[in-house]
Design an enzyme around this catalytic site. Structure first.
Site, mmCIF file in Angstrom:
data_model
loop_
_atom_site.group_PDB
_atom_site.id
_atom_site.type_symbol
_atom_site.label_atom_id
_atom_site.label_comp_id
_atom_site.label_asym_id
_atom_site.label_seq_id
_atom_site.Cartn_x
_atom_site.Cartn_y
_atom_site.Cartn_z
ATOM 1 N N ASN A 9 0.826 -1.248 0.132
ATOM 2 C CA ASN A 9 0.106 0.024 0.040
ATOM 3 C C ASN A 9 0.813 1.195 -0.087
ATOM 4 O OD1 ASN A 9 -1.752 1.990 0.474
ATOM 5 N ND2 ASN A 9 -2.306 1.475 2.644
ATOM 6 N N TRP A 10 1.125 1.953 -1.127
ATOM 7 C CA TRP A 10 1.808 3.161 -1.251
ATOM 8 C C TRP A 10 1.230 4.172 -0.590
ATOM 9 C CZ3 TRP A 10 3.870 2.492 -7.166
ATOM 10 C CH2 TRP A 10 4.716 1.286 -7.130
ATOM 11 N N LYS A 11 0.034 4.394 -0.169
ATOM 12 C CA LYS A 11 -0.452 5.526 0.283
ATOM 13 C C LYS A 11 -0.363 6.663 -0.590
ATOM 14 C CE LYS A 11 0.293 3.301 4.754
ATOM 15 N NZ LYS A 11 0.201 3.577 6.113
ATOM 16 N N HIS A 95 -9.371 1.151 5.211
ATOM 17 C CA HIS A 95 -7.981 1.241 5.999
ATOM 18 C C HIS A 95 -8.154 2.241 7.116
ATOM 19 C CE1 HIS A 95 -3.818 2.312 6.755
ATOM 20 N NE2 HIS A 95 -3.522 1.305 6.050
ATOM 21 N N GLU A 97 -6.589 4.653 8.088
ATOM 22 C CA GLU A 97 -6.472 5.979 7.643
ATOM 23 C C GLU A 97 -7.615 6.853 7.013
ATOM 24 O OE1 GLU A 97 -2.527 5.563 5.778
ATOM 25 O OE2 GLU A 97 -1.613 4.921 7.478
ATOM 26 N N GLU A 182 -5.277 -5.139 10.654
ATOM 27 C CA GLU A 182 -4.345 -4.066 10.693
ATOM 28 C C GLU A 182 -4.577 -3.442 12.282
ATOM 29 O OE1 GLU A 182 -2.394 -2.749 6.915
ATOM 30 O OE2 GLU A 182 -4.004 -1.696 7.612
ATOM 31 N N GLY A 188 2.725 1.891 10.613
ATOM 32 C CA GLY A 188 3.550 3.043 10.552
ATOM 33 C C GLY A 188 4.265 3.456 11.776
ATOM 34 N N SER A 228 3.662 -2.439 10.303
ATOM 35 C CA SER A 228 5.002 -2.374 10.527
ATOM 36 C C SER A 228 5.777 -3.670 10.265
ATOM 37 C CB SER A 228 5.413 -2.182 11.912
ATOM 38 O OG SER A 228 4.794 -0.617 12.215
ATOM 39 N N GLY A 249 2.694 -1.019 4.341
ATOM 40 C CA GLY A 249 3.073 0.607 3.926
ATOM 41 C C GLY A 249 4.307 0.679 3.613
ATOM 42 N N GLY A 250 5.003 1.105 4.785
ATOM 43 C CA GLY A 250 6.454 1.590 4.720
ATOM 44 C C GLY A 250 7.507 0.642 3.978
HETATM 45 C C1 PEP Z 1 -0.589 -0.029 6.077
HETATM 46 O O1 PEP Z 1 -0.363 1.043 5.382
HETATM 47 O O2 PEP Z 1 -1.490 -0.666 6.014
HETATM 48 C C2 PEP Z 1 0.531 -0.301 6.773
HETATM 49 C C3 PEP Z 1 0.245 -1.690 7.465
HETATM 50 O O3 PEP Z 1 1.534 0.394 6.996
HETATM 51 P P1 PEP Z 1 3.013 -0.074 7.695
HETATM 52 O O4 PEP Z 1 3.513 -1.265 7.105
HETATM 53 O O5 PEP Z 1 3.842 1.068 7.229
HETATM 54 O O6 PEP Z 1 2.981 -0.125 9.028
#
Ligand code: PEP
Length: 278
Positions: A9-11, A95, A97, A182, A188, A228, A249-250
């Site tokens: 997920n590049w957000k 999500h 966010e 999640e 993040g 994470s 994400g990251g």
């Molecule tokens: C996400 O964006 O769904 C996520 C889990 O981010 P990260 O891996 O950065 O925690």
């Protein structure tokens, strides 16, 4: 046996040039990997250009959100049909966010500012049905806040979210769906959920799916962990029976780290690289 998924997920990261470069590097870095489904979820603006890069590879493209109507006066929104026309196979829904469920308030932002997208259980349920009916595969997110975990409410919160978005789904809609657990406090933050605990909650989710949809659908459904996930913790997560992959994400923003996650997921399923045997 469920095929694991590694979804990036590049957000709101990567303009089109950067998105093309990253997609090319992931195609190259994952070439030959067998036994893991790979998904890239770039921002909406980059869906078509990323699809151009991935279309001859096994990598699927996903939207990060959508609206449930087909078309009309909904400024700024995208429909399932629009995502399909950009080459999407999947769409991430609900999500945290977008739900406005934040564990950490970033400096300079109020909780209100971070909650502006306002998705909730009811809108996520409508989006899931519209996405699946249009032929997309929804990846639907759920997870508790840190304050909810500390109060011992994790199972109730997650169970209620899953029941809410699965309620009224047809067999076809359920079969198209993947769920991502999640925990909001792990997204993040660098603070990954303990692998056994993540597996326990994914198992609980599978139990709720069985209750709502029957054991056969629950056994076939992929349930991902997100929060994470990094190359140094992915093996421990992927080794557990109820975790069928990651929503990342990251670590998906760099090809090296994302390809390491893909390789670990493939290995956990007995696959690996057909070229190097890794
Ligand atoms: C996400 O964006 O769904 C996520 C889990 O981010 P990260 O891996 O950065 O925690």
């Amino acid at each position: 046996m469920r095929t694991p998924i590694m979804a990036g997920n590049w957000k709101m990261n990567n303009t089109n040039c950067a998105a093309v470069e990253l997609a090319k590097a992931v195609v190259e870095g994952s070439a030959g990997v067998k036994g893991c489904e790979i998904i890239l979820a770039p921002p909406t603006t980059a869906l078509s250009v990323v699809n151009e890069v991935t279309k001859d590879s096994p990598i699927a493209v996903s939207g990060q959100n959508m609206y449930w109507e087909e078309s009309g006066a909904f400024t700024g929104e995208v429909s399932a049909q629009m995502l399909l026309s950009c080459g999407c196979e999947y769409v991430i829904l609900g999500h945290s966010e977008r739900r406005g469920r934040f564990g950490v308030i970033e400096e300079g932002f109020t909780e209100e500012l971070q909650s502006v997208f306002g998705d909730n259980d009811a809108t996520v349920a409508k989006k899931l049905k519209a996405a699946a009916d249009a032929g997309l595969k929804p990846i639907v997110c759920c997870g508790e806040l840190l304050s909810e975990r500390e109060k011992g409410m994790t199972d109730a919160i997650v169970g209620d979210q899953v029941r809410a978005f699965l309620a009224g789904c047809t067999t076809e809609q359920l079969q198209a769906t993947t769920i991502a657990y999640e925990p909001v406090w792990a997204i993040g933050t660098g603070e990954v959920c303990d692998a056994d605990e993540a597996n326990r909650v994914c198992g609980l989710i599978r139990g709720v799916v069985a209750e709502v949809a029957g054991q056969e659908i629950a056994d076939a459904m992929r349930i991902l962990y997100g929060g994470s996930v990094k190359p140094d913790n992915v093996e421990g997560l992927m080794a557990l029976p109820d975790i069928d992959g990651g929503l990342v994400g990251g670590a998906s923003l760099k090809a090296d780290s994302f390809c390491a996650l893909i390789a670990a997921a493939a290995k956990s399923a007995g696959g690996g690289c057909c070229c190097c045997g890794g």
